[in-house]
Motif scaffolding. Structure first.
Motif, PDB file in Angstrom:
ATOM      1  N   GLY A   1      14.968  10.786 -16.541  1.00  0.00           N
ATOM      2  CA  GLY A   1      15.428  11.122 -15.194  1.00  0.00           C
ATOM      3  C   GLY A   1      15.582   9.881 -14.337  1.00  0.00           C
ATOM      4  N   LEU A   2      15.976  10.088 -13.109  1.00  0.00           N
ATOM      5  CA  LEU A   2      16.205   8.995 -12.165  1.00  0.00           C
ATOM      6  C   LEU A   2      14.891   8.524 -11.555  1.00  0.00           C
ATOM      7  N   TRP A   3      14.847   7.255 -11.134  1.00  0.00           N
ATOM      8  CA  TRP A   3      13.687   6.770 -10.397  1.00  0.00           C
ATOM      9  C   TRP A   3      13.799   7.290  -8.971  1.00  0.00           C
ATOM     10  N   ARG A   4      12.714   7.869  -8.475  1.00  0.00           N
ATOM     11  CA  ARG A   4      12.714   8.438  -7.126  1.00  0.00           C
ATOM     12  C   ARG A   4      11.703   7.774  -6.189  1.00  0.00           C
ATOM     13  N   SER A   5      10.735   7.044  -6.758  1.00  0.00           N
ATOM     14  CA  SER A   5       9.744   6.380  -5.920  1.00  0.00           C
ATOM     15  C   SER A   5       9.107   5.220  -6.681  1.00  0.00           C
TER      16      SER A   5
ATOM     17  N   PRO B   1       9.252  12.061  -6.300  1.00  0.00           N
ATOM     18  CA  PRO B   1       9.384  11.422  -4.991  1.00  0.00           C
ATOM     19  C   PRO B   1       8.050  11.015  -4.355  1.00  0.00           C
ATOM     20  N   ASP B   2       6.922  11.395  -4.978  1.00  0.00           N
ATOM     21  CA  ASP B   2       5.617  11.123  -4.372  1.00  0.00           C
ATOM     22  C   ASP B   2       4.704  10.248  -5.232  1.00  0.00           C
TER      23      ASP B   2
ATOM     24  N   HIS C   1       0.831  -1.205   0.000  1.00  0.00           N
ATOM     25  CA  HIS C   1       0.000   0.000   0.000  1.00  0.00           C
ATOM     26  C   HIS C   1       0.865   1.254   0.000  1.00  0.00           C
ATOM     27  N   GLY C   2       0.403   2.270  -0.701  1.00  0.00           N
ATOM     28  CA  GLY C   2       1.050   3.574  -0.648  1.00  0.00           C
ATOM     29  C   GLY C   2       2.256   3.717  -1.549  1.00  0.00           C
ATOM     30  N   CYS C   3       2.913   4.837  -1.361  1.00  0.00           N
ATOM     31  CA  CYS C   3       4.075   5.227  -2.152  1.00  0.00           C
ATOM     32  C   CYS C   3       5.342   4.978  -1.334  1.00  0.00           C
ATOM     33  N   HIS C   4       6.369   4.464  -1.991  1.00  0.00           N
ATOM     34  CA  HIS C   4       7.649   4.213  -1.329  1.00  0.00           C
ATOM     35  C   HIS C   4       8.708   5.066  -2.027  1.00  0.00           C
ATOM     36  N   ARG C   5       9.452   5.797  -1.249  1.00  0.00           N
ATOM     37  CA  ARG C   5      10.453   6.714  -1.779  1.00  0.00           C
ATOM     38  C   ARG C   5      11.844   6.106  -1.646  1.00  0.00           C
ATOM     39  N   PHE C   6      12.628   6.192  -2.724  1.00  0.00           N
ATOM     40  CA  PHE C   6      14.027   5.782  -2.637  1.00  0.00           C
ATOM     41  C   PHE C   6      14.797   6.862  -1.873  1.00  0.00           C
ATOM     42  N   SER C   7      15.855   6.474  -1.180  1.00  0.00           N
ATOM     43  CA  SER C   7      16.632   7.430  -0.386  1.00  0.00           C
ATOM     44  C   SER C   7      17.326   8.468  -1.259  1.00  0.00           C
ATOM     45  N   GLU C   8      17.529   8.139  -2.525  1.00  0.00           N
ATOM     46  CA  GLU C   8      18.078   9.069  -3.521  1.00  0.00           C
ATOM     47  C   GLU C   8      17.646   8.565  -4.888  1.00  0.00           C
TER      48      GLU C   8
END
Length: 111
Positions: free
Chosen positions: A101-105, A75-76, A49-56
């Motif tokens: 771009g980079l993956w952020r979440s 990130p969201d 469930h929900g969104c998971h954010r990578f640390s960078e």
């Protein structure tokens, strides 16, 4: 004695049911995120469930879970105007395209 055996069996079945339903809230396995060849983080058994954010921001994501992912450059877990999310199937690996771009979440794809 038969009633105590029945009660023990009922408690055992109820406990198993609770344990199995609790496992459905987590994706079994790991998500491995890298930036180039450097390991950024490993997420084990995350909630589905929900969104998971990578640390960078990361360039590579390896989905070693039993669930499919959606990868985002925000990130969201939102899709930027003109952008899109990327679907990552079970057991698959994806590399971020330099123009995206980079993956952020990430979030889990609906099943």
């Amino acid at each position: 004695m038969p009633s105590s055996r029945s009660l023990a069996a009922l408690i055992g079945i109820a406990s198993l049911g609770i344990a199995l339903s609790a496992c459905q809230d987590q994706a079994s396995g790991q998500i491995v995120a890298r930036s180039g060849v450097r390991l950024v983080e490993t997420v084990s058994n995350p909630s589905i469930h929900g969104c998971h954010r990578f640390s960078e921001g990361v360039t590579h994501v390896n989905n070693q879970t039993q669930s499919s992912l959606l990868l985002y450059t925000t990130p969201d877990c939102t899709v930027p105007p003109g952008g899109q999310s990327t679907y990552l199937d079970i057991g698959a690996t994806d590399q971020a395209v330099s123009t995206a771009g980079l993956w952020r979440s990430f979030s889990f794809a609906p099943e």
